[in-house]
Design a protein around this motif. Structure first.
Motif: not given
Length: 129
Positions: A66, A44, A62
């Motif tokens: 994110f 990250s 992810n």
């Protein structure tokens, strides 16, 4: 001779019962499919990851944290938190979680993988290289 055969049969029966109970102890929870893309090869904060276990873990970060998702990625209900993803990485680092060819494909490419999730382990296989 008869006693020896009886002991052998009893031993085989016991071994099969023990094997069945240990298989039940790690029941399958489900599976998900994910593309391990170039985004999953970096942490990250931008540094390059060097192991397949780290990359599979990053794929789940992810997805969940994110929202950087590849079109082939599927969701999962097991690795939502950082602690759960740390557990995933530990399971991925155990012998038998991934073959050496699966590890190489993940580290050196962008394969489509399937992750089979069990109560106490995971198993990763390549669907498409």
């Amino acid at each position: 001779m008869r006693l020896s055969k009886t002991v052998t049969v009893a031993g085989l029966l016991l071994a099969s019962l023990l094997g069945a109970s240990s298989a039940q102890a790690d029941a399958m929870l489900g599976s998900y499919v994910a593309r391990i893309s170039h985004r999953d090869h970096q942490a990250s904060d931008g540094y390059a990851l060097d192991s397949a276990a780290q990359m599979v873990r990053q794929d789940r970060a992810n997805w969940h944290k994110f929202h950087r998702r590849d079109s082939d990625d599927q969701g999962d209900g097991w690795f939502r938190t950082n602690d759960q993803r740390a557990d995933l990485q530990r399971m991925l680092e155990r012998p038998g979680a991934m073959s050496s060819s699966t590890k190489r494909a993940i580290v050196n490419g962008e394969p489509l993988i399937q992750v089979d999730v069990y109560e106490n382990s995971v198993r990763v296989s390549i669907l498409e290289n």
